[in-house]
Motif scaffolding. Structure first.
Motif: not given
Length: 582
Positions: A401-405, A423-427
């Motif tokens: 879900l959307p979160g913190v980088t 990918g790589n922590g980006v949704g």
């Protein structure tokens, strides 16, 4: 052609344990685990470069134990030399494209050769190293790259940071950035150059390639002042690329009317010929909606990625059939009837059975929706907070879900990311509903941008029309190599209409529709995939070899070349005989 303004150039030396082709990793290191950073929160420029090269190799080539790279075809020798890198600006563009020249110490001044290329997919500057670098550097050519307005120079509004010329993170105002969008609140998420620059990058791919070649010539002047000037008249410029990079070099070929390019080899190009064919956005939005149901048909029971561990289609694909039936787009009351109808519909739209089968991987990885959402934003020149159909990019939390980088992921984006989230922590978020088939509402919205007639759809069509390739000059040696089983960029929509158009207009392109080759060589190590297919890279190398003999050994340019009769690799290691190139 518009002359390139040379700005700040970063020059680095790469020798010893850090060469041009593999950053000192060699074939074994390229195929191994990701190169670690000493400090994951603050990797050095050298560490980022090494991992970017490794990631780019893995994204294009089959480096698996059965794939044959380095033994049956291709090689990764040590190539010492220098790199020159700059942000280049097209007149009128909001964002720069990154250009890079790799100059080997063994550059052949007697056979002056400059290979120019563009990144595949949405990758960063090293995205074509396994194609252009692997072929050109060992034979003494300099190799010029452009990221063609794509890449993983992501801008994070959470800390107002982007990517500097050396690949490291920097805050707005601290350094010139690969992509610096207008200010937004810290909650605006992630901005991506290709999707949010306010340009239509795809329409400029050809000009990007030409600027990369101009940059390469200028850096050769700088490296060898006693031999300057390097020009298209005394240095043969060979353009080559794969996928989107293949489309970019064909766009560039259509802008060359003065003999700038000596020859062009395009592998599985994303090319649009206005005289025929279909554009990626058209068939991607179609595939996103229809392929999940079509692939539920029993004819795909033995297709890799089309069935789960229980030998059944994914539940979401079954729900898609029900959704399309409810919308009145499908007939039939059973899954068998509905999936058969979806299959029939796609066949009528030009999809072959083999393209659909290979596209099971693209469908399982949700790439159709990902591509369509990102490209729609680019075509409509939208920013990170007003992407079409409610989509947006944001950091992901542990629950997706959307979160913190994640600071470590952010520090590595330039090296690790593909240039098109997720990918790589980006949704990729938004474009969904609370329903059994949540993504359909977004996919229908994206499809309406192609099939509708509202102002946004009209603008999107105009942007897509600007990407059409133009005719190359009559005497340009040009070779298109494409896998017959390509399920991402099917030949019937791309290469075949382009080649037919060229021939109708009196050009003499060579065309290989390679049996058993598909789009992603990097997928071949996956279970069930490599056994059925062949890699495309060796055929691209072979075409480049043939172009070399024409340019430097005066071999005649043929009117046609028989397509190699290769055979699927099977369960054993790849052999030269299987490729059919001897």
């Amino acid at each position: 052609m518009h002359e390139l303004d040379i700005g700040t150039v970063r020059t680095t030396e790469h020798r010893g344990h850090d060469d041009l082709l593999s950053a000192g990793l060699g074939l074994t290191g390229l195929a191994g685990v990701p190169v670690p950073f000493v400090n994951p929160l603050d990797p050095t420029a050298a560490e980022l470069r090494r991992r970017a090269i490794q990631t780019s190799w893995k994204g294009i080539a089959d480096l698996g134990p059965l794939g044959g790279y380095g033994s049956v075809y291709g090689a990764v020798p040590d190539v010492p030399g220098r790199e020159y890198q700059m942000f280049a600006h097209l007149p009128g563009a909001h964002a720069p494209h990154r250009v890079l020249l790799q100059l080997p110490d063994a550059f052949d001044l007697h056979k002056r050769c400059l290979v120019v290329t563009a990144s595949s997919g949405s990758r960063g500057i090293y995205g074509a190293i396994a194609v252009a670098g692997a072929w050109g550097l060992p034979r003494g050519c300099a190799v010029a790259y452009t990221d063609k307005g794509t890449g993983a120079g992501y801008f994070d509004y959470a800390d107002d940071s982007g990517v500097a010329l050396d690949g490291r993170r920097a805050k707005r105002g601290e350094a010139e950035l690969e992509f610096e969008p207008p200010p937004e609140p810290s909650t605006a998420g992630i901005a991506v150059k290709q999707m949010h620059s306010g340009d239509n990058p795809e329409a400029d791919w050809g000009r990007d390639v030409i600027q990369a070649a101009q940059f390469g010539l200028a850096m050769l002047d700088r490296a060898y002042p006693g031999e300057a000037p390097f020009t298209a008249q005394n240095t043969k410029i060979i353009a080559t690329g794969i996928s989107n990079g293949g489309g970019a070099v064909l766009q560039a070929a259509g802008l060359d009317h003065d003999g700038f390019f000596a020859g062009v080899v395009a592998l599985e190009p994303n090319v649009y010929a206005a005289a025929g064919g279909r554009v990626l956005f058209d068939y991607a939005t179609e595939a996103a909606i229809w392929l999940p149901c079509a692939l539920a048909d029993t004819r795909f029971d033995d297709t890799p990625f089309a069935r789960g561990a229980n030998r059944l289609p994914p539940p979401a694909w079954l729900l898609r059939c029900a959704s399309l039936r409810e919308q009145g787009k499908l007939r039939g009351n059973t899954l068998a009837e509905q999936s058969a109808h979806a299959h029939q519909y796609l066949q009528q739209q030009g999809w072959s059975g083999q393209a659909m089968a290979t596209a099971a991987s693209t469908t399982a990885f949700d790439l159709w929706r990902v591509i369509a959402a990102g490209y729609a934003s680019a075509y409509l020149r939208r920013g990170p907070t007003d992407m079409p159909c409610g989509f947006h990019y944001a950091p992901t939390s542990a629950g997706l879900l959307p979160g913190v980088t994640d600071p470590a992921a952010r520090a590595a984006w330039w090296a690790d990311a593909s240039g098109i989230p997720p990918g790589n922590g980006v949704g990729l978020f938004g474009g969904a509903s609370v329903s059994p088939d949540p993504t359909l509402v977004g996919e229908d919205c994206l499809r309406a941008l192609w099939t509708g007639d509202r102002p946004a759809a009209q603008m999107l069509h105009a942007s897509v029309a600007a990407t059409a390739a133009k005719l190359p000059r009559t005497d340009l040696p040009l070779w298109v190599v494409h896998g017959a089983d390509d399920g991402l960029l099917p030949t019937v929509f791309t290469s075949e209409p382009y080649v037919a158009w060229l021939r109708k207009e009196g050009r003499r392109p060579l065309y290989w529709k390679v049996p058993h080759a598909q789009h992603f060589d990097a997928f071949l190590p996956l279970p069930g995939f490599g056994e059925r297919h062949l890699p495309l890279l060796p055929y691209g190398y072979a075409a480049l070899d043939r172009l070399w003999t024409h340019l430097y050994e005066q071999a005649p340019w043929p009117d046609s070349v028989p397509v190699p009769a290769g055979q699927p690799r099977g369960a054993q290691a790849l052999t030269r005989q299987a490729l059919g190139l001897d």
